[in-house]
Design a protein around this motif. Structure first.
Motif, PDB file in Angstrom:
ATOM      1  N   VAL A  40     -57.025 -24.801  18.290  1.00 30.63           N
ATOM      2  CA  VAL A  40     -55.966 -24.900  17.246  1.00 30.63           C
ATOM      3  C   VAL A  40     -55.711 -24.454  16.052  1.00 30.63           C
ATOM      4  O   VAL A  40     -57.116 -23.777  15.417  1.00 30.63           O
ATOM      5  CB  VAL A  40     -55.904 -26.759  17.034  1.00 30.63           C
ATOM      6  CG1 VAL A  40     -54.997 -27.081  17.916  1.00 30.63           C
ATOM      7  CG2 VAL A  40     -57.342 -26.903  17.243  1.00 30.63           C
ATOM      8  N   PRO A  41     -54.780 -24.046  15.235  1.00 26.75           N
ATOM      9  CA  PRO A  41     -53.529 -24.601  15.293  1.00 26.75           C
ATOM     10  C   PRO A  41     -52.853 -23.192  16.669  1.00 26.75           C
ATOM     11  O   PRO A  41     -53.602 -22.198  16.529  1.00 26.75           O
ATOM     12  CB  PRO A  41     -52.534 -24.294  13.931  1.00 26.75           C
ATOM     13  CG  PRO A  41     -53.688 -24.129  12.753  1.00 26.75           C
ATOM     14  CD  PRO A  41     -55.128 -24.264  13.417  1.00 26.75           C
ATOM     15  N   GLY A  42     -52.226 -23.601  17.616  1.00 24.60           N
ATOM     16  CA  GLY A  42     -50.951 -23.500  18.303  1.00 24.60           C
ATOM     17  C   GLY A  42     -49.966 -23.622  18.460  1.00 24.60           C
ATOM     18  O   GLY A  42     -49.572 -24.100  18.097  1.00 24.60           O
ATOM     19  N   TYR A  43     -49.813 -23.163  20.261  1.00 25.22           N
ATOM     20  CA  TYR A  43     -48.008 -22.955  20.270  1.00 25.22           C
ATOM     21  C   TYR A  43     -48.250 -24.521  20.554  1.00 25.22           C
ATOM     22  O   TYR A  43     -48.050 -24.763  21.400  1.00 25.22           O
ATOM     23  CB  TYR A  43     -48.203 -21.846  21.043  1.00 25.22           C
ATOM     24  CG  TYR A  43     -46.540 -21.325  21.992  1.00 25.22           C
ATOM     25  CD1 TYR A  43     -45.342 -22.372  21.222  1.00 25.22           C
ATOM     26  CD2 TYR A  43     -45.725 -21.485  22.894  1.00 25.22           C
ATOM     27  CE1 TYR A  43     -44.215 -21.810  21.660  1.00 25.22           C
ATOM     28  CE2 TYR A  43     -44.993 -20.660  23.746  1.00 25.22           C
ATOM     29  CZ  TYR A  43     -43.450 -21.699  22.734  1.00 25.22           C
ATOM     30  OH  TYR A  43     -42.803 -21.204  23.147  1.00 25.22           O
ATOM     31  N   ASP A  44     -46.530 -24.906  20.821  1.00 25.28           N
ATOM     32  CA  ASP A  44     -46.226 -27.098  20.385  1.00 25.28           C
ATOM     33  C   ASP A  44     -45.718 -26.609  21.554  1.00 25.28           C
ATOM     34  O   ASP A  44     -46.096 -27.671  22.838  1.00 25.28           O
ATOM     35  CB  ASP A  44     -45.378 -27.046  19.728  1.00 25.28           C
ATOM     36  CG  ASP A  44     -44.147 -26.450  19.166  1.00 25.28           C
ATOM     37  OD1 ASP A  44     -44.288 -25.092  19.536  1.00 25.28           O
ATOM     38  OD2 ASP A  44     -43.255 -26.486  19.021  1.00 25.28           O
ATOM     39  N   ALA A  83     -46.839 -30.135  15.061  1.00 23.49           N
ATOM     40  CA  ALA A  83     -46.715 -29.674  15.785  1.00 23.49           C
ATOM     41  C   ALA A  83     -47.338 -28.725  16.414  1.00 23.49           C
ATOM     42  O   ALA A  83     -47.699 -28.064  17.993  1.00 23.49           O
ATOM     43  CB  ALA A  83     -45.324 -29.400  15.479  1.00 23.49           C
ATOM     44  N   THR A  84     -47.902 -27.835  15.618  1.00 20.26           N
ATOM     45  CA  THR A  84     -49.236 -26.547  16.152  1.00 20.26           C
ATOM     46  C   THR A  84     -50.335 -27.639  16.382  1.00 20.26           C
ATOM     47  O   THR A  84     -51.385 -26.944  16.405  1.00 20.26           O
ATOM     48  CB  THR A  84     -49.356 -25.615  15.065  1.00 20.26           C
ATOM     49  OG1 THR A  84     -50.191 -26.757  13.971  1.00 20.26           O
ATOM     50  CG2 THR A  84     -48.199 -25.405  14.141  1.00 20.26           C
ATOM     51  N   PHE A  85     -50.746 -28.953  16.758  1.00 19.56           N
ATOM     52  CA  PHE A  85     -51.662 -28.980  17.130  1.00 19.56           C
ATOM     53  C   PHE A  85     -51.672 -30.718  18.522  1.00 19.56           C
ATOM     54  O   PHE A  85     -50.204 -30.704  18.845  1.00 19.56           O
ATOM     55  CB  PHE A  85     -52.361 -30.363  15.907  1.00 19.56           C
ATOM     56  CG  PHE A  85     -53.336 -29.630  15.584  1.00 19.56           C
ATOM     57  CD1 PHE A  85     -54.129 -29.071  15.177  1.00 19.56           C
ATOM     58  CD2 PHE A  85     -52.502 -28.897  14.320  1.00 19.56           C
ATOM     59  CE1 PHE A  85     -55.219 -28.742  14.761  1.00 19.56           C
ATOM     60  CE2 PHE A  85     -52.908 -28.360  13.236  1.00 19.56           C
ATOM     61  CZ  PHE A  85     -55.096 -28.409  12.621  1.00 19.56           C
ATOM     62  N   PRO A  86     -52.267 -30.358  19.946  1.00 23.80           N
ATOM     63  CA  PRO A  86     -51.853 -31.141  20.384  1.00 23.80           C
ATOM     64  C   PRO A  86     -51.657 -32.783  20.028  1.00 23.80           C
ATOM     65  O   PRO A  86     -52.360 -33.015  19.781  1.00 23.80           O
ATOM     66  CB  PRO A  86     -53.172 -30.964  21.127  1.00 23.80           C
ATOM     67  CG  PRO A  86     -53.956 -29.866  20.749  1.00 23.80           C
ATOM     68  CD  PRO A  86     -53.999 -29.564  19.656  1.00 23.80           C
ATOM     69  N   TYR A  87     -50.537 -33.708  20.957  1.00 26.47           N
ATOM     70  CA  TYR A  87     -49.894 -34.675  20.831  1.00 26.47           C
ATOM     71  C   TYR A  87     -49.488 -34.601  18.874  1.00 26.47           C
ATOM     72  O   TYR A  87     -49.378 -36.063  18.973  1.00 26.47           O
ATOM     73  CB  TYR A  87     -51.459 -35.785  20.577  1.00 26.47           C
ATOM     74  CG  TYR A  87     -51.781 -35.832  22.116  1.00 26.47           C
ATOM     75  CD1 TYR A  87     -51.308 -35.873  23.244  1.00 26.47           C
ATOM     76  CD2 TYR A  87     -53.748 -35.094  22.159  1.00 26.47           C
ATOM     77  CE1 TYR A  87     -52.149 -35.498  24.949  1.00 26.47           C
ATOM     78  CE2 TYR A  87     -54.274 -35.314  23.024  1.00 26.47           C
ATOM     79  CZ  TYR A  87     -53.150 -35.048  24.302  1.00 26.47           C
ATOM     80  OH  TYR A  87     -54.483 -34.923  25.564  1.00 26.47           O
ATOM     81  N   GLY A  88     -49.461 -33.442  18.097  1.00 22.98           N
ATOM     82  CA  GLY A  88     -48.815 -33.591  17.082  1.00 22.98           C
ATOM     83  C   GLY A  88     -49.407 -33.859  16.621  1.00 22.98           C
ATOM     84  O   GLY A  88     -49.252 -35.125  15.191  1.00 22.98           O
ATOM     85  N   LYS A  89     -51.067 -34.407  16.525  1.00 19.77           N
ATOM     86  CA  LYS A  89     -51.602 -34.968  15.571  1.00 19.77           C
ATOM     87  C   LYS A  89     -52.663 -33.719  15.214  1.00 19.77           C
ATOM     88  O   LYS A  89     -53.655 -33.430  15.852  1.00 19.77           O
ATOM     89  CB  LYS A  89     -52.727 -35.915  16.392  1.00 19.77           C
ATOM     90  CG  LYS A  89     -51.662 -37.175  17.182  1.00 19.77           C
ATOM     91  CD  LYS A  89     -52.182 -38.006  17.494  1.00 19.77           C
ATOM     92  CE  LYS A  89     -51.618 -38.905  18.260  1.00 19.77           C
ATOM     93  NZ  LYS A  89     -52.712 -40.029  19.143  1.00 19.77           N
ATOM     94  N   ASP A  90     -52.284 -33.229  13.761  1.00 21.88           N
ATOM     95  CA  ASP A  90     -53.431 -32.214  13.309  1.00 21.88           C
ATOM     96  C   ASP A  90     -54.122 -33.482  12.331  1.00 21.88           C
ATOM     97  O   ASP A  90     -54.192 -33.891  11.496  1.00 21.88           O
ATOM     98  CB  ASP A  90     -52.362 -31.843  11.771  1.00 21.88           C
ATOM     99  CG  ASP A  90     -53.187 -30.832  11.194  1.00 21.88           C
ATOM    100  OD1 ASP A  90     -54.373 -31.080  11.321  1.00 21.88           O
ATOM    101  OD2 ASP A  90     -52.178 -29.645  10.820  1.00 21.88           O
ATOM    102  N   PRO A  91     -55.149 -33.274  12.406  1.00 13.91           N
ATOM    103  CA  PRO A  91     -56.678 -33.801  11.771  1.00 13.91           C
ATOM    104  C   PRO A  91     -56.909 -34.492  10.360  1.00 13.91           C
ATOM    105  O   PRO A  91     -57.000 -34.743   9.503  1.00 13.91           O
ATOM    106  CB  PRO A  91     -57.355 -33.539  12.418  1.00 13.91           C
ATOM    107  CG  PRO A  91     -57.673 -31.908  13.152  1.00 13.91           C
ATOM    108  CD  PRO A  91     -55.974 -32.106  13.189  1.00 13.91           C
ATOM    109  N   HIS A  92     -55.870 -33.151   9.811  1.00 15.24           N
ATOM    110  CA  HIS A  92     -56.117 -32.297   8.735  1.00 15.24           C
ATOM    111  C   HIS A  92     -54.597 -32.536   7.617  1.00 15.24           C
ATOM    112  O   HIS A  92     -54.624 -32.535   6.711  1.00 15.24           O
ATOM    113  CB  HIS A  92     -56.610 -31.621   7.810  1.00 15.24           C
ATOM    114  CG  HIS A  92     -58.197 -31.406   8.250  1.00 15.24           C
ATOM    115  ND1 HIS A  92     -58.823 -32.026   8.056  1.00 15.24           N
ATOM    116  CD2 HIS A  92     -58.949 -30.413   9.479  1.00 15.24           C
ATOM    117  CE1 HIS A  92     -60.667 -31.443   8.250  1.00 15.24           C
ATOM    118  NE2 HIS A  92     -60.197 -30.838   9.559  1.00 15.24           N
ATOM    119  N   ASP A  93     -53.661 -32.959   8.622  1.00 17.48           N
ATOM    120  CA  ASP A  93     -52.491 -33.171   8.100  1.00 17.48           C
ATOM    121  C   ASP A  93     -52.405 -32.037   7.579  1.00 17.48           C
ATOM    122  O   ASP A  93     -51.885 -32.458   6.157  1.00 17.48           O
ATOM    123  CB  ASP A  93     -51.955 -34.131   6.912  1.00 17.48           C
ATOM    124  CG  ASP A  93     -51.172 -34.381   6.753  1.00 17.48           C
ATOM    125  OD1 ASP A  93     -49.764 -33.746   7.142  1.00 17.48           O
ATOM    126  OD2 ASP A  93     -50.351 -35.161   6.273  1.00 17.48           O
TER     127      ASP A  93
END
Length: 449
Positions: free
Chosen positions: A137-141, A380-390
């Motif tokens: 991550v970040p990766g392909y949605d 979107a670039t994280f699993p489950y659409g959850k970027d821990p740092h937004d």
């Protein structure tokens, strides 16, 4: 130039007032621009219109070995197409299968078969208590969407300029038999545009997974998508490296012509070991008699060979390179030195990765949308659409006309400034409130004593 975090409260207030005024001007323009996906633009698609003329009703529809492309058969693809795609992927034609138009579909099917029938005689994943997957991550949605769809538990692995955190990858796959795979976009990665270092590729080839059915899903989607002729990234060929390391069955390598010709009408391929190919063919023969050989032949007649494909990709680069450079220039001019954002400068691929201050990405995307520019959803670039740092936003410069892209990039930088200034002012006010509360408590304590 002052960084935003060194501005006084009054300076930030003045800056914010100006930014809001400018933002209102963009809103009044009533734009409607879509930069949410990495799609080729019309000019890029026009480059492949010769595909329509490569075959006609008078065309010779036979391959060199006598195969009639109009009929059934040839499960693994016609030989000419295998040679063309193997040259594109830097593999032996004997180690390739040709599929339909979408490599994403091939990845989905590979996981689906593993779920229901297992990998090379191992237990089908659907019969296991837990199946896990590593996700750089970040990766392909869309990668993450596949594993989420099958209920596979996804584990974040941080990315750097040299590739995934290999210490973490090596440790996790060695200690946990439930980990069955890892997503990789090894060249001009989505979204950062990073390419794996030689050391990273070699460490992948030498993994010692606890699971016998662990596979590296090596999505070389941008293998020939360079932006520059003389400043290109190079990648060690993973299948050859795995063979040298004594791990010949470790990798499924995917590619397609989706962003080379027509995304909806290209051809996809999978390269892997002989053992894996035998396993896949035994399952695939129940799914299809063969894929679209007419389209395979059309691509061969259009490109002729890998040299024709390379020249074709130079034309793609000439169209999209100015777009990438313009976006990067606007980012540098408007945001450079402010300390509120950073971005990648890829030498190929389809994306630029932007990092806002923590907690700002969703707000930036939302403000852009309200002013008429649609970006990839934050998270979107994280699993489950959850970027821990937004903080991560994927920028897709290829599709819009260049003048629309210029406006969108200007608006984006404005929104980054606006959201960052609001965040810093809010933190100042909260800090003042905390300080005031602490002072009151201290005075009360003094009175009581």
């Amino acid at each position: 130039m002052k960084t935003y975090d060194t501005m006084t409260r009054e300076e930030l207030k003045g800056e914010l007032a100006q930014l809001k005024k400018e933002y209102s001007r963009y809103q009044s323009m009533e734009m409607s621009l879509d930069m949410s996906r990495g799609k080729p633009c019309k000019e890029q698609l026009d480059l492949s219109m010769g595909l329509m003329d490569a075959l006609n009703s008078d065309a010779d529809m036979y391959c060199e070995d006598g195969t009639d492309c109009r009929n059934y058969g040839v499960l693994g693809g016609i030989e000419e197409a295998k040679v063309l795609l193997s040259d594109m992927m830097e593999n032996n034609p004997d180690n390739i299968l040709i599929f339909g138009n979408s490599s994403l579909n091939v990845m989905y099917d590979s996981i689906s078969r593993s779920m229901t029938h297992g990998v090379m005689g191992n237990t089908p994943w659907c019969k296991l208590d837990k199946v896990k997957w590593l996700c750089p991550v970040p990766g392909y949605d869309r990668h993450f969407g596949i594993t989420e769809y099958f209920g596979i538990e996804m584990i974040n692995v941080p990315m750097s300029e040299t590739g995934p955190d290999m210490d973490m990858v090596e440790r996790l796959v060695a200690e946990d038999e439930a980990i069955k795979g890892i997503w990789c976009v090894p060249k001009y990665s989505n979204p950062q545009g990073y390419s794996y270092s030689d050391e990273t590729v070699r460490r992948f080839a030498r993994l010692k997974p606890a699971a016998k059915d662990f596979r590296i899903y090596w999505d070389n989607a941008y293998g020939i998508h360079h932006l520059y002729d003389h400043d290109q990234d190079y990648l060690i060929e993973i299948l050859a490296e795995c063979k040298r390391a004594g791990n010949p069955d470790l990798v499924y390598k995917f590619a397609s012509t989706s962003k080379v010709t027509f995304p909806g009408s290209g051809i996809a391929a999978l390269a892997t070991s002989s053992n894996n190919l035998e396993d896949i063919r035994n399952q695939l023969k129940h799914q299809t008699i063969g894929y679209d050989k007419v389209n395979q032949l059309r691509h061969v007649r259009f490109f002729k060979d890998i040299h024709g494909m390379v020249e074709h990709m130079r034309k793609h680069a000439d169209i999209i390179r100015p777009k990438f450079e313009m976006v990067e220039d606007i980012f540098e001019k408007n945001l450079g030195g402010l300390g509120i954002g950073s971005w990648t400068k890829p030498r190929g691929g389809y994306f630029i990765s932007f990092e806002t201050m923590d907690g700002c990405a969703k707000a930036v995307v939302d403000k852009c949308k309200k002013a008429g520019v649609k970006l990839t959803s934050a998270g979107a670039t994280f699993p489950y659409g959850k970027d821990p740092h937004d903080s991560n936003i994927r920028i897709a410069p290829t599709y819009p006309p260049i003048e629309d892209l210029r406006t969108a990039a200007q608006l984006f930088t404005l929104c980054v400034k606006l959201v960052s200034a609001e965040k810093l002012l809010r933190e100042m006010q909260e800090g003042t409130a905390v300080k005031a509360e602490s002072t009151v408590k201290s005075e009360d304590a003094s009175k009581q004593s």
